[in-house]
Structures are given as structure tokens and as C-alpha cells.
Design a protein around this motif. Sequence first.
Motif, PDB file in Angstrom:
ATOM      1  N   ILE A  23       0.957  -1.301   0.151  1.00  0.00           N
ATOM      2  CA  ILE A  23      -0.112   0.001   0.075  1.00  0.00           C
ATOM      3  C   ILE A  23       0.991   1.327  -0.011  1.00  0.00           C
ATOM      4  CG2 ILE A  23      -1.815   1.365   1.303  1.00  0.00           C
ATOM      5  CD1 ILE A  23      -2.766  -1.370   2.175  1.00  0.00           C
ATOM      6  N   TYR A  24       2.006   1.347   0.601  1.00  0.00           N
ATOM      7  CA  TYR A  24       2.958   2.347   0.613  1.00  0.00           C
ATOM      8  C   TYR A  24       3.447   2.851  -0.674  1.00  0.00           C
ATOM      9  CZ  TYR A  24       7.169   5.106   1.575  1.00  0.00           C
ATOM     10  OH  TYR A  24       8.201   6.043   1.479  1.00  0.00           O
ATOM     11  N   VAL A  25       3.642   1.667  -1.308  1.00  0.00           N
ATOM     12  CA  VAL A  25       4.331   1.826  -2.731  1.00  0.00           C
ATOM     13  C   VAL A  25       3.271   2.570  -3.803  1.00  0.00           C
ATOM     14  CG1 VAL A  25       5.204   0.828  -4.949  1.00  0.00           C
ATOM     15  CG2 VAL A  25       6.343   0.027  -2.760  1.00  0.00           C
ATOM     16  N   VAL A  26       1.918   2.014  -3.475  1.00  0.00           N
ATOM     17  CA  VAL A  26       0.889   2.531  -4.397  1.00  0.00           C
ATOM     18  C   VAL A  26       0.553   4.031  -4.013  1.00  0.00           C
ATOM     19  CG1 VAL A  26      -1.363   2.406  -4.926  1.00  0.00           C
ATOM     20  CG2 VAL A  26      -0.052   0.288  -4.833  1.00  0.00           C
ATOM     21  N   ALA A  27       0.507   4.298  -2.823  1.00  0.00           N
ATOM     22  CA  ALA A  27       0.153   5.623  -2.176  1.00  0.00           C
ATOM     23  C   ALA A  27       1.499   6.637  -2.569  1.00  0.00           C
ATOM     24  CB  ALA A  27       0.019   5.767  -0.629  1.00  0.00           C
ATOM     25  N   THR A  28       2.530   6.120  -2.471  1.00  0.00           N
ATOM     26  CA  THR A  28       3.809   7.180  -2.919  1.00  0.00           C
ATOM     27  C   THR A  28       3.892   7.270  -4.356  1.00  0.00           C
ATOM     28  OG1 THR A  28       4.953   6.132  -1.148  1.00  0.00           O
ATOM     29  CG2 THR A  28       6.430   7.513  -2.921  1.00  0.00           C
ATOM     30  N   ALA A  29       3.375   6.424  -5.150  1.00  0.00           N
ATOM     31  CA  ALA A  29       3.219   6.753  -6.565  1.00  0.00           C
ATOM     32  C   ALA A  29       2.225   7.720  -7.024  1.00  0.00           C
ATOM     33  CB  ALA A  29       3.066   5.341  -7.387  1.00  0.00           C
ATOM     34  N   ILE A  30       1.119   7.456  -6.243  1.00  0.00           N
ATOM     35  CA  ILE A  30      -0.002   8.603  -6.643  1.00  0.00           C
ATOM     36  C   ILE A  30       0.457  10.018  -6.168  1.00  0.00           C
ATOM     37  CG2 ILE A  30      -2.480   9.321  -5.850  1.00  0.00           C
ATOM     38  CD1 ILE A  30      -2.800   6.138  -5.598  1.00  0.00           C
ATOM     39  N   CYS A  31       1.299   9.978  -5.196  1.00  0.00           N
ATOM     40  CA  CYS A  31       1.742  11.449  -4.468  1.00  0.00           C
ATOM     41  C   CYS A  31       2.370  12.176  -5.680  1.00  0.00           C
ATOM     42  CB  CYS A  31       2.358  11.292  -3.378  1.00  0.00           C
ATOM     43  SG  CYS A  31       1.698  10.852  -1.634  1.00  0.00           S
ATOM     44  N   ALA A  32       3.169  11.351  -6.476  1.00  0.00           N
ATOM     45  CA  ALA A  32       4.017  12.043  -7.657  1.00  0.00           C
ATOM     46  C   ALA A  32       3.042  12.685  -8.608  1.00  0.00           C
ATOM     47  CB  ALA A  32       4.828  11.182  -8.252  1.00  0.00           C
TER      48      ALA A  32
ATOM     49  N   ILE B 127      10.959  13.364  -6.672  1.00  0.00           N
ATOM     50  CA  ILE B 127      11.289  12.901  -5.356  1.00  0.00           C
ATOM     51  C   ILE B 127      10.443  11.662  -4.883  1.00  0.00           C
ATOM     52  CG2 ILE B 127      11.286  13.407  -2.745  1.00  0.00           C
ATOM     53  CD1 ILE B 127      12.584  16.232  -3.510  1.00  0.00           C
ATOM     54  N   PHE B 128       9.138  11.850  -5.298  1.00  0.00           N
ATOM     55  CA  PHE B 128       8.240  10.923  -4.896  1.00  0.00           C
ATOM     56  C   PHE B 128       8.124   9.541  -5.691  1.00  0.00           C
ATOM     57  CE2 PHE B 128       5.761  14.348  -2.888  1.00  0.00           C
ATOM     58  CZ  PHE B 128       5.532  13.586  -1.667  1.00  0.00           C
ATOM     59  N   VAL B 129       8.940   9.877  -7.095  1.00  0.00           N
ATOM     60  CA  VAL B 129       9.277   8.569  -8.046  1.00  0.00           C
ATOM     61  C   VAL B 129      10.220   7.851  -7.289  1.00  0.00           C
ATOM     62  CG1 VAL B 129      10.117   8.242 -10.209  1.00  0.00           C
ATOM     63  CG2 VAL B 129       8.328   9.951 -10.118  1.00  0.00           C
ATOM     64  N   VAL B 130      11.174   8.460  -6.780  1.00  0.00           N
ATOM     65  CA  VAL B 130      12.477   7.923  -6.234  1.00  0.00           C
ATOM     66  C   VAL B 130      12.049   7.223  -4.977  1.00  0.00           C
ATOM     67  CG1 VAL B 130      14.533   8.324  -5.161  1.00  0.00           C
ATOM     68  CG2 VAL B 130      14.076   9.739  -7.053  1.00  0.00           C
ATOM     69  N   LEU B 131      11.312   7.759  -4.214  1.00  0.00           N
ATOM     70  CA  LEU B 131      10.526   6.808  -3.266  1.00  0.00           C
ATOM     71  C   LEU B 131       9.784   5.665  -3.475  1.00  0.00           C
ATOM     72  CD1 LEU B 131       9.526  10.121  -1.002  1.00  0.00           C
ATOM     73  CD2 LEU B 131      11.420   8.439  -0.269  1.00  0.00           C
ATOM     74  N   THR B 132       9.099   5.834  -4.553  1.00  0.00           N
ATOM     75  CA  THR B 132       8.328   4.760  -5.006  1.00  0.00           C
ATOM     76  C   THR B 132       9.152   3.640  -5.229  1.00  0.00           C
ATOM     77  OG1 THR B 132       6.376   6.187  -5.867  1.00  0.00           O
ATOM     78  CG2 THR B 132       6.653   3.897  -6.795  1.00  0.00           C
ATOM     79  N   VAL B 133      10.410   3.814  -6.104  1.00  0.00           N
ATOM     80  CA  VAL B 133      11.443   2.818  -6.339  1.00  0.00           C
ATOM     81  C   VAL B 133      11.890   2.050  -5.126  1.00  0.00           C
ATOM     82  CG1 VAL B 133      13.475   2.445  -7.686  1.00  0.00           C
ATOM     83  CG2 VAL B 133      11.800   4.027  -8.500  1.00  0.00           C
ATOM     84  N   VAL B 134      12.312   3.172  -4.066  1.00  0.00           N
ATOM     85  CA  VAL B 134      12.926   2.643  -3.037  1.00  0.00           C
ATOM     86  C   VAL B 134      11.880   1.645  -2.184  1.00  0.00           C
ATOM     87  CG1 VAL B 134      13.620   3.099  -0.858  1.00  0.00           C
ATOM     88  CG2 VAL B 134      14.302   4.779  -2.664  1.00  0.00           C
ATOM     89  N   GLY B 135      10.771   2.151  -2.402  1.00  0.00           N
ATOM     90  CA  GLY B 135       9.619   1.320  -1.711  1.00  0.00           C
ATOM     91  C   GLY B 135       9.578   0.032  -2.144  1.00  0.00           C
ATOM     92  N   VAL B 136       9.414  -0.275  -3.706  1.00  0.00           N
ATOM     93  CA  VAL B 136       9.683  -1.499  -4.384  1.00  0.00           C
ATOM     94  C   VAL B 136      10.602  -2.239  -4.046  1.00  0.00           C
ATOM     95  CG1 VAL B 136       9.541  -2.484  -6.462  1.00  0.00           C
ATOM     96  CG2 VAL B 136       8.095  -0.348  -6.381  1.00  0.00           C
ATOM     97  N   LEU B 137      11.939  -1.888  -3.981  1.00  0.00           N
ATOM     98  CA  LEU B 137      13.185  -2.528  -3.697  1.00  0.00           C
ATOM     99  C   LEU B 137      12.830  -3.061  -2.196  1.00  0.00           C
ATOM    100  CD1 LEU B 137      15.712  -0.447  -5.307  1.00  0.00           C
ATOM    101  CD2 LEU B 137      14.747  -2.566  -6.040  1.00  0.00           C
TER     102      LEU B 137
END
Length: 420
Positions: free
Chosen positions: A93-102, A175-185
Motif C-alpha cells: 500500500i505504501y508503494v501505491v500511495a507514494t506513486a500517487i503522490c507524484a 522525489i516521490f518517484v524515487v521514493l516509489t522505487v525505494v519502496g518497491v525494492l
Amino acid sequence: MPASPGPVATDAARRAGILVTLVLGGLTALPPLSMDMYLPALPAVTDSLHAPAATVQLTLTACLTGMALGQLVVGPMSDRWGRRKPLLLGMIIYVVATAICAFAPSAELLIGFRLLQGLAGAAGIVISRAVVRDLYDGMEMARFFSTLMLISGVAPVIAPVIGGQVLRFTDWRGIFVVLTVVGVLLTLIVWKWLHETLPEEERHTGGIGEALRTMRGLLADRVFTGYMIAGSLAFAALFAYVSASPFVVQEIYGASPQTFSLLFGINSIGLITVGQINGKVLVGRISLDKALGLGLAVISLAAVALLLMTSGVFGDVGLLPVATGLFVLMSAMGLAMPNTNAQALMRTKHAAGSASALLGTTSFLVGAIASPLVGIAGEQTAVPMAVVQVVCALSAVACFLGLCRPWQNRGGPQDQPTRG
């Protein structure tokens, strides 16, 4: 009598311990990474979304509030269903929400998605502490929390620097795109390498009613509650700095986003260094309460000095003295934060998830209250930040002395190393 483990088994155990440390460090690092990469972009977000600074600061408050409330749900869930499943669900859910923030088109929608991001990100915070409690006790737990501070401390050191560099090539949405990638990893790493640490026979089988009764019992423990509140107030003093510093350093003192990132990184290095001194030098030599008391005293003195400087008692002092005061305050958190967690969790092996949830929720809620207060007088004064820090620091000292009563704990079970 079982045979002693040979060199191969010892090496395997050591590698497993290092792996768990790295995974839990990553989970603990995710919240400051989510917060701190975004800090240099706050002034840019106000311009991009045509929103006032106070509204944009609510994006921090929303994420913090979500992390607080999410822990109340995830903590008891992990006591009932184990650590692994709730953690993986939260990470997804964190990954999805972070991607939407972007892609948020307005400040209001960004606030809403940051709330969801915080709710989901709470899983990593609360379960990482619960896993530590599953695996360690006594002085070993205190040392492990200090080790986690070293690993998770890398996040606030590099996050503003990364955020500042990302802003050189793209806007705040990157920045949120980078956070999304970090969350996926991190989600993939947890799925692959973090095994279940709570045996089925130790799980709670009750529902919401039992979870509430467990939390009520924890809160009835005066000493646990004292450590919880003292740690939360210390965290609020830290978060007052986190929330106000982008505007204090960049708007009031005219520093660039890169200079702000550098100062933030130096302060984080101070916190990491003191945390390692706590874990490697102080733990086992002096009581955890003495180390905690020293940390709270230094935080209070630094906060008072900042109030005197920002209110003009010493005239126009400039950025360097204020940055020095913030460095001392942040560094002393390396004594306060791991020791409040360790002392509280030593009393709660029967309900580590719920106890971790209460510790985290209280910290984030108090921090969420402190966050908007630092900007109450506008963007041209740092006095509200210093006032919030003084009030929180002195209240933490009063709570520590009044509820924990450390002079009664000398030689008590929470100060003794666990025997094998």
C-alpha cells in the motif's frame, strides 16, 4: 545435552543476524527517507501548487499522523497474525500511495495521499521494533536499537542531499518517484529475506477487545507510560526542527537547498555518532536511565540556547550559532531515542507489537501536534520552533523524573543484562 555450535553454524548465525539488521534498518529508515527527501522541496511545492506554507506543512503533518494511527492497527495485527503478513501488506500500500503522490494536482490531494502513505508506512516502523523485541532482550536489545540508529541514520544523512540533487534535474514530483522505487525494492527484500519471528504459540488469538485490554494494561504501567511520553516529547522537539528547518535555514537565513541538505546531513551524523557511543560505549557501563537522563538534559539546554538566540537576546547571531545549537540538540537524540524504546520494551515481551504501536503512535501524534505550531508566527521568525522545543524538552525531563523515577530503578530488572 545439545552439542555446541561449530564454526559453520556460528558463521551462519552471524550472517543471519547481519541480514536481519540490514532489513530492519531499511524498514526503520523508510519513514525518515519519506520525510527528509521531501524537505528541500517544501518551498518549491508552495509555488507549484499555489498554496501557503502552512498548508504545505500539513503534508508533513498528514504523513506523520498516518504513521501514528497506522501503528495502532498494525501493532495488534502483528501480535495476532505474526510480523510478516501485515508488514508485506503495508509495504504494498505504501508503494501505491507514494506513486500517487507524484501526480497529485493540488495541495489538498497531496495531503490526502500523504496520509495514506503514512498509514501504510507505519507497518515498517512498528513491526521492526516488535521483531527486535522478539529476538533480543536486556542490554542486547539496547545495543541493537543503537545499531538500528546507525543504519536508519544513513537515511536522514543522505535523504536531503538526494532530494536537493533530484531538484537539480526535475521538480518535487521526481522525489516521490524515487521514493516509489525505494519502496518497491524494500518490499522485495522483505518478501525474500525477512522470516517470521513470532511463533504461533505466542500469538494473541483475541480480537479488537483483547487488543484494547492489552493496551490498557500497558498504559496502566506507570514506568512504561513514563518512558513512552518522555520519548514522544523528545521526538516532538526533534520534529519541530524537521518541520521548521527548511524555512528557517532557507527563508530566514537565505541558505540554498544544497546548503540546507548539508547542514541536515551534519546534524544526522551527530545523532548517529552519539547513538553509536551509547550502544558501543555506554550500554553495560552505566545504566540506561543515566544515559537517557544525560540526553534529555543536553536537549533541554540546547533548546533554551536556541530560544535565546532566535529571540534576539544575543543580537543578530546569524546561521552558524543557530546551526550549532541544532546540531547539539539533534546529537543528544542519540541518547534519548534508543534508551526510551529499550527501557519501555523490556517491560512488555508479552505484547511487543501493541507496545511498539503505543510507543510509535504517541511519538508521531505528539510530533504531528508540534509540526504546525512551528509556523504559527509566519515564515520570518524561528522563535516558535525554539519555544516548541523548550516546552517539549522540559516536559520530557519532568515526565522522566515524575513517572519513571529512575532513582528507584537502580539494579532493577530493566537495567540488568539478560542471562542466557
